[in-house]
Design an enzyme around this catalytic site. Structure first.
Site, PDB file in Angstrom:
ATOM      1  N   GLN A 173       0.895  -1.308  -0.035  1.00 34.27           N
ATOM      2  CA  GLN A 173       0.064  -0.050   0.072  1.00 34.27           C
ATOM      3  C   GLN A 173       0.906   1.377   0.063  1.00 34.27           C
ATOM      4  O   GLN A 173       0.353   2.343  -0.418  1.00 34.27           O
ATOM      5  CB  GLN A 173      -0.922  -0.006   1.331  1.00 34.27           C
ATOM      6  CG  GLN A 173      -1.415   1.294   1.862  1.00 34.27           C
ATOM      7  CD  GLN A 173      -0.922   1.503   3.113  1.00 34.27           C
ATOM      8  OE1 GLN A 173       0.334   1.485   3.180  1.00 34.27           O
ATOM      9  NE2 GLN A 173      -1.650   2.267   3.650  1.00 34.27           N
ATOM     10  N   CYS A 289       3.552   2.083  13.181  1.00 37.23           N
ATOM     11  CA  CYS A 289       2.552   1.984  11.874  1.00 37.23           C
ATOM     12  C   CYS A 289       1.566   0.645  11.899  1.00 37.23           C
ATOM     13  O   CYS A 289       0.548   0.742  11.412  1.00 37.23           O
ATOM     14  CB  CYS A 289       3.440   2.289  10.620  1.00 37.23           C
ATOM     15  SG  CYS A 289       4.054   3.937  10.721  1.00 37.23           S
ATOM     16  N   CYS A 442      -5.843  -8.202  21.198  1.00 41.33           N
ATOM     17  CA  CYS A 442      -5.796  -6.921  20.344  1.00 41.33           C
ATOM     18  C   CYS A 442      -5.193  -7.469  18.785  1.00 41.33           C
ATOM     19  O   CYS A 442      -5.524  -8.680  18.669  1.00 41.33           O
ATOM     20  CB  CYS A 442      -4.993  -5.782  20.695  1.00 41.33           C
ATOM     21  SG  CYS A 442      -3.143  -6.181  20.886  1.00 41.33           S
TER      22      CYS A 442
END
Lengths: 484, 150
Positions: A173, A289, A442
């Protein structure tokens, strides 16, 4: 008339004489007469503005004329005038590039770089400086990709890249060095192919290794500019300190979500990263990130700013981003600039540095290797994906709390889990039954560990953290779900 | 291409001086005759701009070097200096401060270890340096390193 003593290197211009008579009432007049008689001396004694060069010392008897009346110093026939060289030199400040011994451009290169060459600020000489220059990119990821590509296109002579990762789908991406067929390949192999195709004149040197305190100085040494494209604090401090210790400029950039930062650290009189941030943030406070996400085009902007600064440093044009900290906000589409000052008390670049060699940066940043954690505690507070699956299959009553953000929960989830984002846990934890056994989860296990600590601190006794997060769950238990 | 011949002792003395002053630059004078350097004189680096990146031989030391050269029945042939953690190539700063006819030896000292040694001569029009070829000759003076300021 007075006698002028000529130093060794100037004697070829005075017919090998070590003393020459010249006429005049002042030093200035004597020297003018001298250079009239021996015109070859002029270029070496005077600069283009007709002033005596700074490293030319003129003495009347034993006195430096700087402390007399300079070139107006009067002289008598009995005085002896001496021209005495100050011999000076040193390495290039900023970038070590010898204008005097630059490589020539081939006809193919002249054609390729013609849009540079026709700009008076660049021209042939600056392009030759680029060809002689060596830039080292730390990382072939988001920032390293655009930086390496533009530096290669611009004709930097040698481009080094340090990385040890392989290309993952989630890189594509933003990491435009790599394409879909490269997934699973080493980033360096992929980068080398791409850059060689872009400009075969550029020598691409790859270093498939993690950057460490043991290898950083050795790796940086041959390079003129270091381009920091790292994504973590220990490596960022390591790059900074190594640059300061070696006196090499660091074209710095970092990105997070919609915001980017850039500066130039490690130059002689400029500040370094530690002048801005003497101490790293507590581990986990600033998400990476991978945890927080990043807008794919953002590293394109910041990496190209870093490449621009590297090129400016090499060719010596414009105002480098030294002592300035540029902050870019992609949502508001605004650049802001903060002034940075060199901190005289800086532990690495200050006047009395305490960091004089590379240290253990993992420890400095409080990142303790997993092996160092007491195993007993881990066992009591963690659960693996496989164990969780077994207990769910057995019918154990477990409350699974997903502490990620709603948009992450949209991508994948463990069936039956409830969503309470980490930031909401302190105000919503009472939705949970203290008597029930709770599994927090998570993406990779970092945020949920914090949630587990918090829940225990407010009295929840039976809290387990899912080791490796949902990514591990998908790997080991439910491979039908997408990963991100 | 100009050439310069140095004895093994001169080579060793320059390298040792570079290692000794690392991470600062060292400097010294080359003494000899007819393109052969037989002695070196280590000189103090008196720069005020940071000895990691600069060197300066002050006028009094320059005079001393010329005097010693003539005492030895030779001439001042040039100067040497080190480039700590930088390549053994002349910088723009070196060029700006260069004198004609002198040989400029540069030794690169990387992380405390001496590496490349090169020699350079200023072109007559001051436009650039020309790299010379450095030859190693017989070691006529084994004890070559002498500090002017001990």
């Amino acid at each position: 008339m007075a006698k002028i003593l000529i130093p060794t290197p100037l004697r070829p211009y005075t017919d090998k004489q070590d003393a020459v008579d010249a006429a005049g009432a002042t030093v200035g007049e004597l020297l003018a007469d001298l250079t009239r008689k021996h015109s070859g001396l002029k270029a070496h004694l005077y600069n283009d503005q007709g002033k005596l060069r700074s490293f030319v010392n003129v003495y009347v008897n034993d006195e430096d004329i700087r402390y007399l009346q300079k070139e107006q110093t009067p002289v008598n026939a009995s005085d002896t005038i001496s021209i005495i060289p100050s011999v000076a030199g040193g390495v290039e400040v900023g970038v070590a590039e010898p204008a005097a011994s630059l490589p020539e451009l081939t006809n193919e290169e002249i054609k390729r770089y013609s849009r540079h060459l026709i700009m008076p600020e660049v021209g042939i000489d600056a392009q030759r400086k680029l060809k002689a220059a060596k830039v080292l990119c730390i990382g072939a990821g988001g920032l390293g990709s655009p930086a390496a590509m533009y530096l290669t296109a611009a004709g930097v002579g040698t481009l080094g890249i340090v990385d040890f990762d392989t290309v993952d789908f989630s890189n594509l991406q933003r990491q435009i060095l790599h394409g879909t067929p490269d997934v699973g390949r080493s980033k360096l192999a992929s980068a080398k192919d791409r850059l060689n195709a872009l400009n075969p004149n550029v020598k691409v040197e790859t270093y498939e290794t993690a950057l460490t305190s043991q290898n950083a100085l050795e790796l940086f040494k041959p390079y003129d500019v270091i381009l920091d494209g790292t994504d973590n604090f220990p490596t960022r401090y390591l790059v900074n300190d190594a640059c300061v210790l070696l006196g090499k400029p660091n074209a710095y950039g970092s990105i997070f979500r919609f915001e980017g930062q850039a500066s130039v650290f490690g130059t002689k009189n400029g500040p370094c990263y530690r002048c801005l941030y003497p101490e790293p943030p507590p581990p986990g406070l600033v998400p990476s990130c991978a945890e927080g996400g990043v807008l794919g085009v953002l590293p394109g902007i910041v990496g190209v700013i870093q490449a621009t600064e590297a090129i400016k440093l090499i060719i010596g044009v414009g105002e480098p981003l030294i002592g300035r900290f540029l902050i870019f906000d992609a949502l508001r589409m605004k650049f802001r600039e903060l002034k940075l000052r060199k901190d005289p008390d800086c532990p690495v670049c200050g006047t009395h540095p305490t960091v004089t060699k590379l240290i253990d940066y993992e420890q400095f940043c409080g990142v303790v290797p997993a092996a160092a954690e007491p195993a007993a505690v881990n066992n009591a507070t963690e659960i693996t994906s496989v164990e969780l699956k077994q207990r769910l299959d057995r019918g154990d009553k477990l409350k699974i709390v997903d502490v990620r953000e709603p948009n992450e929960y949209q991508i994948n989830r463990i069936a039956g889990s409830v969503l309470i984002p980490l930031g909401d846990v302190p105000k919503r934890y009472n939705e949970l039954d203290p008597d029930e056994e709770i599994v927090v989860q998570c993406k990779m296990g970092g945020r949920s560990a914090k949630a587990a600590d918090f829940l225990r601190s407010v009295g929840y006794k039976r809290v387990l953290n899912l080791k490796g997060g949902i990514l591990d769950w998908i790997d080991k238990v439910d491979p039908t779900q997408p990963k991100y | 291409m100009s050439s310069l011949t140095i004895s093994a002792g001169v080579d060793a003395a320059i390298r040792a001086h570079g290692r000794e002053t690392y991470p600062h630059e060292c400097c010294g004078a080359l003494v000899g005759r007819n393109g052969i350097v037989t002695d070196v004189l280590a000189l103090p680096n008196t720069t005020e701009e940071g000895p990691r990146r600069r060197f300066l031989v002050r006028p009094s030391d320059y005079r001393e070097a010329e005097r010693r050269a003539s005492e030895l029945g030779a001439e001042l042939a040039g100067f040497y200096h080190s480039h700590p953690d930088h390549p053994a190539r002349p910088s723009q700063y070196d060029l700006d401060h260069a004198w004609p006819t002198f040989a400029y030896i540069i030794v690169s000292v990387a992380a405390g270890t001496d590496e490349d040694m090169t020699v350079w001569f200023l072109k007559d029009d001051r436009s650039s340096f020309e790299e010379g070829s450095l030859h190693h000759g017989e070691n006529s003076h084994p004890d070559t390193a002498q500090a002017v300021h001990g």
